[in-house]
Design a protein around this motif. Structure first.
Motif, PDB file in Angstrom:
ATOM      1  N   UNK A 100       0.735  -1.287  -0.215  1.00 51.56           N
ATOM      2  CA  UNK A 100       0.141  -0.005  -0.098  1.00 51.56           C
ATOM      3  C   UNK A 100       0.624   1.223   0.085  1.00 51.56           C
ATOM      4  N   UNK A 101       2.016   1.211   0.906  1.00 52.90           N
ATOM      5  CA  UNK A 101       2.761   2.355   0.843  1.00 52.90           C
ATOM      6  C   UNK A 101       3.633   2.718  -0.492  1.00 52.90           C
ATOM      7  N   UNK A 102       4.091   1.620  -1.171  1.00 49.38           N
ATOM      8  CA  UNK A 102       4.748   1.719  -2.265  1.00 49.38           C
ATOM      9  C   UNK A 102       3.823   2.055  -3.391  1.00 49.38           C
ATOM     10  N   UNK A 103       2.527   1.780  -3.325  1.00 53.20           N
ATOM     11  CA  UNK A 103       1.546   2.502  -4.189  1.00 53.20           C
ATOM     12  C   UNK A 103       1.414   3.809  -4.062  1.00 53.20           C
ATOM     13  N   UNK A 109       5.017  10.042  -6.949  1.00 56.02           N
ATOM     14  CA  UNK A 109       6.097  10.152  -7.741  1.00 56.02           C
ATOM     15  C   UNK A 109       5.674  10.677  -9.287  1.00 56.02           C
ATOM     16  N   UNK A 110       4.770   9.627  -9.761  1.00 53.81           N
ATOM     17  CA  UNK A 110       4.087   9.960 -11.030  1.00 53.81           C
ATOM     18  C   UNK A 110       3.359  11.234 -11.069  1.00 53.81           C
ATOM     19  N   UNK A 111       2.490  11.592 -10.132  1.00 54.03           N
ATOM     20  CA  UNK A 111       2.067  12.994 -10.193  1.00 54.03           C
ATOM     21  C   UNK A 111       3.068  13.911 -10.220  1.00 54.03           C
ATOM     22  N   UNK A 156      -0.897  -4.360 -11.963  1.00 55.00           N
ATOM     23  CA  UNK A 156      -2.137  -3.601 -11.674  1.00 55.00           C
ATOM     24  C   UNK A 156      -1.870  -2.790 -10.269  1.00 55.00           C
ATOM     25  N   UNK A 157      -2.328  -1.626 -10.349  1.00 53.90           N
ATOM     26  CA  UNK A 157      -2.507  -0.663  -9.300  1.00 53.90           C
ATOM     27  C   UNK A 157      -3.696  -1.266  -8.224  1.00 53.90           C
ATOM     28  N   UNK A 161      -6.805   2.123  -3.108  1.00 55.66           N
ATOM     29  CA  UNK A 161      -5.630   2.973  -2.644  1.00 55.66           C
ATOM     30  C   UNK A 161      -5.566   4.074  -3.533  1.00 55.66           C
ATOM     31  N   UNK A 162      -5.781   3.711  -5.080  1.00 49.55           N
ATOM     32  CA  UNK A 162      -5.668   4.951  -5.839  1.00 49.55           C
ATOM     33  C   UNK A 162      -6.793   5.922  -5.732  1.00 49.55           C
ATOM     34  N   UNK A 163      -7.936   5.414  -5.625  1.00 48.77           N
ATOM     35  CA  UNK A 163      -9.172   6.099  -5.438  1.00 48.77           C
ATOM     36  C   UNK A 163      -9.081   7.201  -3.931  1.00 48.77           C
TER      37      UNK A 163
END
Length: 187
Positions: A100-103, A109-111, A156-157, A161-163
């Motif tokens: 979860x923390x890596x995600x 980073x991508x943002x 897959x992400x 967590x993404x939301x």
């Protein structure tokens, strides 16, 4: 039940991290000691058998607010999304927490990369304004992201967590915009 009996029952419970996915707690079954050392085919067959048992018994997933649950140590914990299964006493939710923390770190980073790109694009087109702010465009890039963008054919992400990450970022952006608007009005 007396306070002493309740206190004793709470002693053999432990709080474990299970993430935001569905989690099933199964009592009264025993895992084969060799479960960690069986072939993938045997593992898949065991999972199917467990899922049939869950369905037959009408066991529902446990709801959790923050990714943690309390379970008695001899309870089997099963996370269908990851295929992770173990007794609560030996359940290593730490791997899920690290994932979860890596995600979240990957999304951060991508943002930042997307934001830098859109700011450069905005500067290049100084005569023309972008339809959205660089921050909004970077969030739009993240919202369409399904796989780890740092590696070819990335995994897959985790959608939950993404939301949650997007919601938090949008909230931060809205607060930033509100503060900037209030400062403009004060001038």
């Amino acid at each position: 039940m007396s306070g002493k009996g309740k206190q004793f029952m709470e002693k053999d419970k432990r709080e474990i991290y299970v993430g935001n996915a569905d989690v099933y707690l199964i009592q009264g079954l025993e895992l084969d000691v060799e479960f960690d050392y069986i072939s993938q085919a045997e593992h898949t067959a065991a999972i199917l058998e467990l899922e049939n048992y869950i369905q037959e018994q009408g066991i529902h997933p446990v709801k959790n607010e923050d990714g943690y649950i309390a379970a008695e140590e001899d309870t089997i914990v099963y996370v269908p999304k990851t295929g992770e299964i173990d007794y609560a006493a030996g359940f290593d939710g730490q791997n899920l927490l690290e994932k979860d923390h890596r995600t979240e770190q990957l999304l951060d980073d991508f943002y930042d990369d997307c934001l830098s790109f859109w700011k450069r694009e905005n500067d290049k087109n100084s005569g023309f304004a972008l339809a959205k702010s660089p921050e909004e465009l970077a969030l739009q890039d993240i919202s369409s992201l399904e796989h780890d963008p740092t590696v070819p054919n990335g995994g897959l992400l985790d959608e939950n967590i993404k939301q949650a990450w997007l919601q938090e970022k949008r909230y931060e952006l809205a607060n930033k915009n509100t503060k900037a608007h209030m400062q403009d009005m004060d001038m």
